[in-house]
Design a protein around this motif. Structure first.
Motif, PDB file in Angstrom:
ATOM      1  N   ASP A   1      52.951 117.030   9.272  1.00 41.35           N
ATOM      2  CA  ASP A   1      52.653 118.227   8.498  1.00 41.35           C
ATOM      3  C   ASP A   1      52.837 117.916   7.013  1.00 41.35           C
ATOM      4  N   SER A   2      51.767 118.000   6.247  1.00 41.24           N
ATOM      5  CA  SER A   2      51.829 117.616   4.830  1.00 41.24           C
ATOM      6  C   SER A   2      52.732 118.545   4.027  1.00 41.24           C
ATOM      7  N   ARG A   3      52.996 119.738   4.545  1.00 38.54           N
ATOM      8  CA  ARG A   3      53.869 120.681   3.822  1.00 38.54           C
ATOM      9  C   ARG A   3      55.334 120.349   4.012  1.00 38.54           C
ATOM     10  N   ILE A   4      55.637 119.562   5.054  1.00 42.54           N
ATOM     11  CA  ILE A   4      57.027 119.254   5.395  1.00 42.54           C
ATOM     12  C   ILE A   4      57.372 117.798   5.134  1.00 42.54           C
ATOM     13  N   GLY A   5      56.407 116.921   5.409  1.00 41.36           N
ATOM     14  CA  GLY A   5      56.670 115.491   5.306  1.00 41.36           C
ATOM     15  C   GLY A   5      57.202 114.968   6.632  1.00 41.36           C
ATOM     16  N   PRO A   6      57.428 113.661   6.728  1.00 39.18           N
ATOM     17  CA  PRO A   6      57.881 113.086   7.996  1.00 39.18           C
ATOM     18  C   PRO A   6      59.278 113.565   8.382  1.00 39.18           C
ATOM     19  N   THR A   7      59.396 114.081   9.608  1.00 35.62           N
ATOM     20  CA  THR A   7      60.684 114.538  10.122  1.00 35.62           C
ATOM     21  C   THR A   7      61.373 113.390  10.852  1.00 35.62           C
ATOM     22  N   LYS A   8      62.589 113.634  11.293  1.00 29.74           N
ATOM     23  CA  LYS A   8      63.336 112.634  12.059  1.00 29.74           C
ATOM     24  C   LYS A   8      62.558 112.236  13.316  1.00 29.74           C
ATOM     25  N   ASP A   9      61.941 113.223  13.985  1.00 32.14           N
ATOM     26  CA  ASP A   9      61.156 112.940  15.190  1.00 32.14           C
ATOM     27  C   ASP A   9      59.912 112.115  14.861  1.00 32.14           C
ATOM     28  N   ASP A  10      59.256 112.434  13.739  1.00 33.89           N
ATOM     29  CA  ASP A  10      58.090 111.664  13.314  1.00 33.89           C
ATOM     30  C   ASP A  10      58.462 110.201  13.084  1.00 33.89           C
ATOM     31  N   LEU A  11      59.562 109.993  12.398  1.00 30.05           N
ATOM     32  CA  LEU A  11      59.997 108.632  12.082  1.00 30.05           C
ATOM     33  C   LEU A  11      60.389 107.874  13.354  1.00 30.05           C
ATOM     34  N   ALA A  12      60.978 108.591  14.323  1.00 29.45           N
ATOM     35  CA  ALA A  12      61.334 107.958  15.595  1.00 29.45           C
ATOM     36  C   ALA A  12      60.072 107.503  16.330  1.00 29.45           C
ATOM     37  N   MET A  13      59.023 108.327  16.289  1.00 31.95           N
ATOM     38  CA  MET A  13      57.761 107.960  16.928  1.00 31.95           C
ATOM     39  C   MET A  13      57.153 106.735  16.234  1.00 31.95           C
ATOM     40  N   LEU A  14      57.148 106.729  14.916  1.00 31.93           N
ATOM     41  CA  LEU A  14      56.607 105.591  14.172  1.00 31.93           C
ATOM     42  C   LEU A  14      57.402 104.318  14.460  1.00 31.93           C
ATOM     43  N   GLU A  15      58.716 104.457  14.528  1.00 32.82           N
ATOM     44  CA  GLU A  15      59.572 103.305  14.808  1.00 32.82           C
ATOM     45  C   GLU A  15      59.245 102.725  16.187  1.00 32.82           C
ATOM     46  N   PHE A  16      59.026 103.607  17.170  1.00 34.96           N
ATOM     47  CA  PHE A  16      58.669 103.157  18.516  1.00 34.96           C
ATOM     48  C   PHE A  16      57.330 102.426  18.515  1.00 34.96           C
ATOM     49  N   LEU A  17      56.336 102.989  17.836  1.00 36.00           N
ATOM     50  CA  LEU A  17      55.003 102.372  17.808  1.00 36.00           C
ATOM     51  C   LEU A  17      55.029 101.007  17.136  1.00 36.00           C
ATOM     52  N   ILE A  18      55.819 100.895  16.063  1.00 36.58           N
ATOM     53  CA  ILE A  18      55.938  99.610  15.365  1.00 36.58           C
ATOM     54  C   ILE A  18      56.609  98.581  16.274  1.00 36.58           C
ATOM     55  N   ALA A  19      57.714  98.999  16.930  1.00 35.06           N
ATOM     56  CA  ALA A  19      58.446  98.080  17.810  1.00 35.06           C
ATOM     57  C   ALA A  19      57.589  97.653  18.993  1.00 35.06           C
ATOM     58  N   SER A  20      56.712  98.566  19.450  1.00 35.49           N
ATOM     59  CA  SER A  20      55.846  98.274  20.598  1.00 35.49           C
ATOM     60  C   SER A  20      54.560  97.576  20.190  1.00 35.49           C
ATOM     61  N   GLU A  21      54.387  97.382  18.885  1.00 38.17           N
ATOM     62  CA  GLU A  21      53.192  96.733  18.328  1.00 38.17           C
ATOM     63  C   GLU A  21      51.910  97.442  18.758  1.00 38.17           C
ATOM     64  N   LEU A  22      51.969  98.786  18.734  1.00 37.43           N
ATOM     65  CA  LEU A  22      50.798  99.590  19.078  1.00 37.43           C
ATOM     66  C   LEU A  22      50.089 100.029  17.791  1.00 37.43           C
ATOM     67  N   PRO A  23      48.789  99.803  17.682  1.00 40.22           N
ATOM     68  CA  PRO A  23      48.049 100.193  16.471  1.00 40.22           C
ATOM     69  C   PRO A  23      48.156 101.700  16.248  1.00 40.22           C
ATOM     70  N   HIS A  24      48.396 102.095  15.005  1.00 39.72           N
ATOM     71  CA  HIS A  24      48.530 103.529  14.728  1.00 39.72           C
ATOM     72  C   HIS A  24      48.175 103.824  13.278  1.00 39.72           C
TER      73      HIS A  24
END
Length: 200
Positions: free
Chosen positions: A119-142
């Protein structure tokens, strides 16, 4: 290859990983917090008004929705995360289903791209960052799509752009797109990323 968006259907709303479709078509998954505008974005992307269900109660439905586009591509709508009013049992179901898509999915090799909605009005939340961290660790394109961009003034747009640029987990994404489901800005960029990642 051009996709015929008029040939789009909801293939299945899966409540269990065992219900995920087995067709060998590339998949693009959409992940984000409840009320981030995921259904509105999918409707906008498909040029439909009410194809993907926009719930009046965020986080109420816990299913993975597979939308078949021209029998060539699946758009996968993952249940929204971070909904505080969910019961412990609902949270366990969400975790099992969403985790199952990424970790217990026999067709995970068909996942070509995960679109992380913020959400551009809020910015990345803790949950958003956790999802990004998982995708990076799993080497999944995003990629990251900042939704509801039309609701910001010029200062707000600069702020979210700088915020996403400075956040290390966000800068690792293949692309960052500012999106408005209201006026369609960012739509062509998002389709371009989807088509490129899926090899069309």
């Amino acid at each position: 290859m051009k996709l015929n968006l008029n040939k789009t259907e909801l293939k299945i709303s899966a409540g269990l990983p065992s219900q995920f479709p087995a067709e060998k078509m590339p998949q693009v998954a959409f992940a984000g917090r409840s009320n981030v505008g995921k259904s509105s974005l999918i409707n906008s992307l498909l040029s439909r008004k009410s194809f993907a269900r926009v719930s009046s109660s965020p986080g109420k439905t816990i299913t993975v929705n597979f939308y078949s586009v021209d029998s060539a591509l699946y758009l996968v709508d993952l249940p929204g995360y971070g909904y505080a009013k969910r019961s412990p049992e609902e949270k366990r179901r969400w975790s099992a289903l969403t985790d199952g898509y990424f970790t217990n999915n026999p067709n995970i090799d068909l996942l070509k791209l995960t679109v992380c909605l913020i959400d551009s009005r809020i910015g990345p939340t803790k949950d958003d960052l956790a999802m990004l961290e998982f995708l990076i660790a799993s080497e999944l394109p995003h990629i990251i799509v900042a939704t509801k961009f039309d609701k910001l003034n010029a200062a707000g747009r600069r702020k979210i752009s700088e915020m996403l640029e400075k956040e290390e987990l966000c800068s690792a994404a293949d692309a960052v797109i500012m999106y408005s489901s209201v006026n369609g800005s960012g739509k062509e960029d998002l389709w371009r990323e989807i088509m490129a990642h899926c090899g069309f």
